[in-house]
Design a protein around this motif. Structure first.
Motif, mmCIF file in Angstrom:
data_model
loop_
_atom_site.group_PDB
_atom_site.id
_atom_site.type_symbol
_atom_site.label_atom_id
_atom_site.label_comp_id
_atom_site.label_asym_id
_atom_site.label_seq_id
_atom_site.Cartn_x
_atom_site.Cartn_y
_atom_site.Cartn_z
ATOM 1 N N ASP A 74 0.836 -1.198 0.000
ATOM 2 C CA ASP A 74 0.000 0.000 0.000
ATOM 3 C C ASP A 74 0.873 1.252 0.000
ATOM 4 O OD1 ASP A 74 -1.998 1.864 0.249
ATOM 5 O OD2 ASP A 74 -2.918 0.978 2.020
ATOM 6 N N ARG A 79 -5.114 6.023 2.867
ATOM 7 C CA ARG A 79 -5.515 4.735 3.453
ATOM 8 C C ARG A 79 -4.822 4.523 4.797
ATOM 9 N NH1 ARG A 79 -7.714 0.791 -0.168
ATOM 10 N NH2 ARG A 79 -6.480 -0.868 0.751
ATOM 11 N N GLY A 330 -2.936 -0.750 -2.457
ATOM 12 C CA GLY A 330 -3.372 0.602 -2.776
ATOM 13 C C GLY A 330 -2.292 1.431 -3.423
#
Length: 564
Positions: A74, A79, A330
């Motif tokens: 990620d 996030r 992500g």
């Protein structure tokens, strides 16, 4: 920033201005802050178990959040902001439950009283104050072992998350991750205590891989030998990379009858060997090689691309609109597929709903729509085929032939040449090593390191292929079971088998697997292409003295030493 958790770290020492993986300093700081916040949550969770309070939501969240900090998972700062805030909310909620049950909640550790800053810049500053350098121990060797444990539990968390997705979990795995997070705060433990915890991490990872193996084989059947095309079939296409078989299955179901062929990339190659996935006629072949080549390979792929777990790199502009992430993966401005009927990650934080909402599956309609808009492959191409599906059931199904071949001296030695691939120079060693393995030896391989030689035709020995693909990195469990079964058949220890392990590492799942091998007492492992920057000379000496672990040298020298 300071990060040295992967093999490609700058100058073999640590990334200080920008991650070689593409991680920006703000993301590095947020990842460190997330681990710090999770330590506060873990303090409560560990004490909660003593008071009879076990919180499933907090357990799974901890696992997913730790996994989010693993290399190439990620890169999206928003996030991480959401994850940090959710960590604190879960900590405070769990503390109330533990206090009501009579458990301890008056912790003096700053990680427990931590409160996140109001904005991104403030959170980044908080993260910089608790990074690996600022949170370091005065004793370099203890710090080294602490970081080995930290990186090890990141690998354990990854496998535990994959297993949970397929309905397999064990609270003892969650408990160890949380206990480790708490122990990392301690200053009162000696060198041998930390060595013991590091080996315990290996034991826990063995259990996590066992759970994942049960999930994979229980859901999709045991892998069987399967020929996989490396070329293309004319028509629309979707490429699936990562590790998650359930994501692949859902996509296969949703693309049935739509004229779209599904291809694997990287560690998804072994998926072709599972009977319950093989049954889909549009599950066609494999495209490309290992993760570090994706920017070139994805740019040339004429369809949509789905990243299911770690291994994502910065998408090039040419295909950024064609790539999708799902699960814990992500990248800023890349479209993300959430679970059907579940709020987005940011909405989950706002509404105080936990992670793990997967019962309704995922809606891949956006991925399918993109594939239908893109040209797909214009014509059939033939680039040869490779074989997969040589997991433990397949190999042990011909164990009598294997054993007899060894007794007849037709098979002299087995080599497990396995691990992560990467872009750093020095990995051609593994290609050359396999090419120079004598014709009376068998090579077993797993993980993406095999893409250095996976398409080579090494022939066979009495019908037994000389190159056996055991599977993904987590299928090290299968390789271990093969070694144990052979040792029982020959009535000897695993270290007495004609078996040598030549491993490559890149990220933290490889660290966890290495710890598992050490926990099992397996010795004489060769590791490369370079040794971890977080291992001090004294800690390396402990590994050498107790396990005879050694760096790779040259293929010729290593083969000569191994085979005499």
């Amino acid at each position: 920033m300071f990060c040295y958790q992967c093999e490609q770290t700058a100058k073999g020492e640590g990334c200080k201005t920008m991650g070689v993986c593409g991680k920006k300093p703000e993301v590095a700081a947020l990842q460190d802050l997330l681990i710090y916040a999770l330590q506060g949550l873990a303090l409560v969770a560990v004490e909660g178990r003593k008071a009879g309070v076990t919180d499933e939501e907090a357990n799974l969240f901890t696992c997913e959040a730790v996994f989010s900090t693993l290399t190439n998972v990620d890169f999206d700062p928003e996030r991480f902001v959401a994850l940090i805030k959710r960590t604190v909310a879960l900590r405070d909620s769990l503390a109330q439950k533990v206090k009501a049950a009579g458990g301890k909640t008056d912790f003096s550790e700053a990680a427990f009283t931590f409160q996140p800053a109001a904005d991104l810049n403030g959170l980044v500053k908080q993260g910089e104050e608790v990074d690996l350098k600022n949170a370091s121990d005065d004793n370099a060797d203890i710090q080294s072992l602490k970081h080995i444990l930290l990186f090890g539990i990141k690998g354990v968390a990854a496998y535990a998350d994959h297993a949970k997705i397929l309905g397999q979990e064990d609270d003892q795995v969650y408990a160890f991750i949380q206990e480790s997070l708490v122990n990392l705060l301690r200053k009162d433990m000696g060198l041998q205590d930390w060595v013991g915890l590091v080996l315990k991490c290996g034991e826990t990872n063995l259990r996590a891989m066992e759970l994942l193996d049960a999930g994979n084989t229980g859901t999709y059947g045991h892998p069987v030998p399967t020929e996989v095309p490396l070329g293309a079939k004319a028509g629309k296409a979707i490429l699936v990379s990562g590790h998650d078989l359930k994501d692949l299955e859902m996509l296969l179901k949703q693309t049935e009858g739509k004229g779209i062929n599904i291809y694997t990339h990287g560690e998804m190659l072994p998926a072709h060997g599972y009977p319950e996935l093989k049954k889909y006629s549009h599950f066609y072949g494999h495209y490309g090689t290992a993760w570090q080549n994706q920017q070139k390979e994805f740019a040339e792929f004429p369809g949509a691309i789905l990243m299911t777990t770690n291994c994502i790199q910065k998408p090039q502009q040419s295909y950024q609109g064609n790539i999708f992430t799902t699960g814990l993966v992500g990248w800023p401005a890349v479209a993300h597929v959430d679970d059907k009927g579940c709020p987005s990650l940011l909405d989950k934080v706002k509404s105080a709903v936990g992670l793990g909402c997967s019962s309704q599956g995922k809606d891949f309609s956006a991925v399918i729509k993109k594939a239908q808009e893109l040209p797909g492959f214009a014509a059939d191409t033939d680039k040869g085929k490779v074989m997969v599906g040589f997991a433990r059931n397949t190999v042990m199904g011909v164990a009598d032939k294997v054993i007899q071949a060894v007794k007849d001296k037709n098979i002299r030695h087995f080599f497990l040449v396995a691990g992560c691939d990467g872009a750093k120079p020095g990995r051609n060693y593994y290609t050359e090593f396999v090419e120079k393995v004598p014709s009376d030896c068998v090579v077993l391989t797993l993980a993406c390191g095999k893409f250095r030689f996976f398409d080579q035709n090494l022939g066979d020995i009495g019908g037994i292929p000389r190159l056996l693909d055991v599977g993904q990195c987590n299928d090290a469990y299968s390789a271990i079971q093969i070694a144990v079964a052979l040792s029982q058949a020959f009535e000897c220890g695993v270290n007495d088998l004609p078996l040598s392990m030549v491993l490559s590492w890149y990220e933290q799942k490889a660290v966890a697997i290495l710890l598992t091998l050490l926990h099992l007492g397996i010795k004489d492992i060769r590791l490369g292409p370079s040794l971890p920057a977080f291992v001090t000379p004294n800690v390396l000496n402990v590994l050498v003295e107790n396990f005879d672990i050694k760096p790779i040298s040259t293929p010729d020298e290593d083969l000569k030493t191994i085979l005499g």
